[in-house]
Design an enzyme around this catalytic site. Structure first.
Site, PDB file in Angstrom:
ATOM      1  N   SER A 193       0.803  -1.225   0.000  1.00  0.00           N
ATOM      2  CA  SER A 193       0.000   0.000   0.000  1.00  0.00           C
ATOM      3  C   SER A 193       0.833   1.271   0.000  1.00  0.00           C
ATOM      4  O   SER A 193       0.335   2.339  -0.358  1.00  0.00           O
ATOM      5  CB  SER A 193      -0.948   0.025   1.210  1.00  0.00           C
ATOM      6  OG  SER A 193      -0.220  -0.035   2.429  1.00  0.00           O
ATOM      7  N   ASP A 242      -2.080   8.950   7.268  1.00  0.00           N
ATOM      8  CA  ASP A 242      -3.087   8.175   7.998  1.00  0.00           C
ATOM      9  C   ASP A 242      -2.387   7.292   9.023  1.00  0.00           C
ATOM     10  O   ASP A 242      -1.256   7.567   9.410  1.00  0.00           O
ATOM     11  CB  ASP A 242      -3.978   7.384   7.030  1.00  0.00           C
ATOM     12  CG  ASP A 242      -3.209   6.343   6.212  1.00  0.00           C
ATOM     13  OD1 ASP A 242      -2.033   6.064   6.535  1.00  0.00           O
ATOM     14  OD2 ASP A 242      -3.787   5.809   5.244  1.00  0.00           O
ATOM     15  N   HIS A 294       0.576   5.354   6.562  1.00  0.00           N
ATOM     16  CA  HIS A 294       1.269   5.823   5.365  1.00  0.00           C
ATOM     17  C   HIS A 294       1.734   7.268   5.490  1.00  0.00           C
ATOM     18  O   HIS A 294       1.039   8.094   6.072  1.00  0.00           O
ATOM     19  CB  HIS A 294       0.344   5.693   4.154  1.00  0.00           C
ATOM     20  CG  HIS A 294      -0.254   4.334   4.014  1.00  0.00           C
ATOM     21  ND1 HIS A 294      -1.533   4.032   4.452  1.00  0.00           N
ATOM     22  CD2 HIS A 294       0.269   3.186   3.515  1.00  0.00           C
ATOM     23  CE1 HIS A 294      -1.775   2.750   4.222  1.00  0.00           C
ATOM     24  NE2 HIS A 294      -0.706   2.210   3.647  1.00  0.00           N
TER      25      HIS A 294
END
Length: 386
Positions: free
Chosen positions: A64, A350, A353
């Site tokens: 991600s 977040d 990340h």
């Protein structure tokens, strides 16, 4: 500090439920658009030439941290194709787990390439300039990320690259031209974080009962070596391999503690992996003819940012810009949540990340940094090798 692993599983399970409930609403209301930008440069000349990128293409494998949309259309709780993700991206949400650009977006720009399309969205001649195969929740091990249901593990990402080679072969004038182009292209690989966060640290996975930290690091890098060798056998020669950062300092982990400090237990947990990856890169360079592997020390890059936060303009190191709960890290950024306004002052976007600003700082360090962050050479030097 004491770190309670069971709480991490609870947070991930709660996150999955909330995202499942809200994603249906967001997918109906949020239009995911392609980024609007200046016209891309001409297709990369397979034989090279002035005015083109310094490499023919960039092929990206990972999770991600660098996924740019491959999870959008698979049944997965690990998605970011809703606002406020992409709030600073020209075109809005795309599936990037960030407010804007990722680290590999920055590297592509520095290489003179356009933004590299997701494998799930790449069409036509786009594949000649590279493809991004990264998938949120994916890992080196096939079972990693199972709590999020759908994801594309590294082995499957490599299989998808094989499919791309077939596409390129039909566009580029034969096997010899394809082999030459792929050999001069860059392969960026950033794997491993989910093998800890969404495998080893999860109580519903058996891994911690099977391996201590050193054994798990050995197990991961044994698999990793085989996978990278597979990419070599498919024609790759120039490889950029990113190490793991200090994961004990991300908001999700900070939210599990009681003293506001990084979890040194988690930080130390990933040390054997990074050490093994460095050794692996040395061995691959020695044992695979014409192979050129380099290591990016992500932990060192982040430590420099933390040590010089004022110089970089950061004020908030321990909270997500978008998220809910302690450190804004107990539940990650939800659909239509209002993020912080001063995003360039935050290290984390977040619970997991970094912000676009951090990503672009690391991209520049990886591209032109010294031996403390890129070893044995940096990306610019690797790209320029014949």
């Amino acid at each position: 500090m004491a770190f309670h692993f069971r709480q991490l599983c609870f947070s991930s399970a709660l996150l999955a439920v909330v995202i499942q409930l809200l994603h249906g609403v967001s997918s109906q209301l949020v239009v995911v658009e392609e980024p609007i930008s200046a016209p891309p440069p001409p297709l990369v000349d397979l034989n090279g030439g002035p005015g083109y990128g310094i490499v023919p293409a960039l092929f990206i494998f990972g999770d991600s941290l660098i996924d740019n949309g491959n999870n959008n259309n698979i049944p997965s709780f690990a998605k970011a194709n809703y606002f406020p993700y992409g709030i600073d991206f020209n075109g809005g949400p795309t599936g990037r787990f960030c407010n804007g650009l990722t680290m590999v977006d920055g590297i592509a720009q520095l290489l003179g390439l356009p933004l590299i399309p997701a494998y799930s969205e790449a069409t036509g001649d786009q594949v000649l300039r590279g493809v991004n195969y990264a998938s949120a929740a994916a890992g080196i091990l096939p079972d990693t990320g199972g709590n999020f249901v759908g994801r594309i593990p590294f082995d499957q990402q490599i299989h998808n690259f094989e499919a791309t080679l077939d596409q390129i072969a039909g566009k580029s004038g034969g096997a010899v031209a394809v082999a030459d182009s792929v050999a001069r292209s860059l392969f960026f690989i950033g794997m491993g974080s989910n093998d800890y966060l969404n495998n080893y640290l999860m109580p519903n996975f058996p891994t911690r009962n099977q391996f201590n930290s050193q054994q798990f690091g050995d197990h991961l890098v044994q698999q990793y070596t085989n996978q990278l060798t597979r990419l070599y056998n498919l024609g790759g020669r120039k490889f950029v391999v990113a190490g793991l950062g200090r994961m004990g300092c991300i908001p999700s982990i900070l939210a599990q503690g009681n003293d506001g400090k990084c979890s040194e237990e988690v930080n130390q947990l990933v040390v054997p992996f990074n050490t093994n990856v460095k050794t692996m890169i040395t061995n691959l360079n020695q044992n695979l003819p014409d192979a050129k592997f380099i290591y990016l020390d992500i932990a060192q890059m982040l430590e420099d940012i933390v040590a010089n936060q004022a110089a970089y303009g950061f004020t908030t190191m321990d909270k997500g810009c978008c998220g809910i709960g302690k450190n804004r890290g107990q539940i990650t950024c939800l659909p239509f949540e209002t993020p912080c306004a001063n995003r360039d002052q935050y290290v984390f976007w977040d619970a997991f990340h970094p912000t676009e600003k951090v990503n672009l700082i690391m991209a520049k360090k990886a591209f032109a940094g010294d031996r403390t962050v890129a070893y044995p050479i940096n990306i610019q030097e690797l790209a320029s090798l014949s």
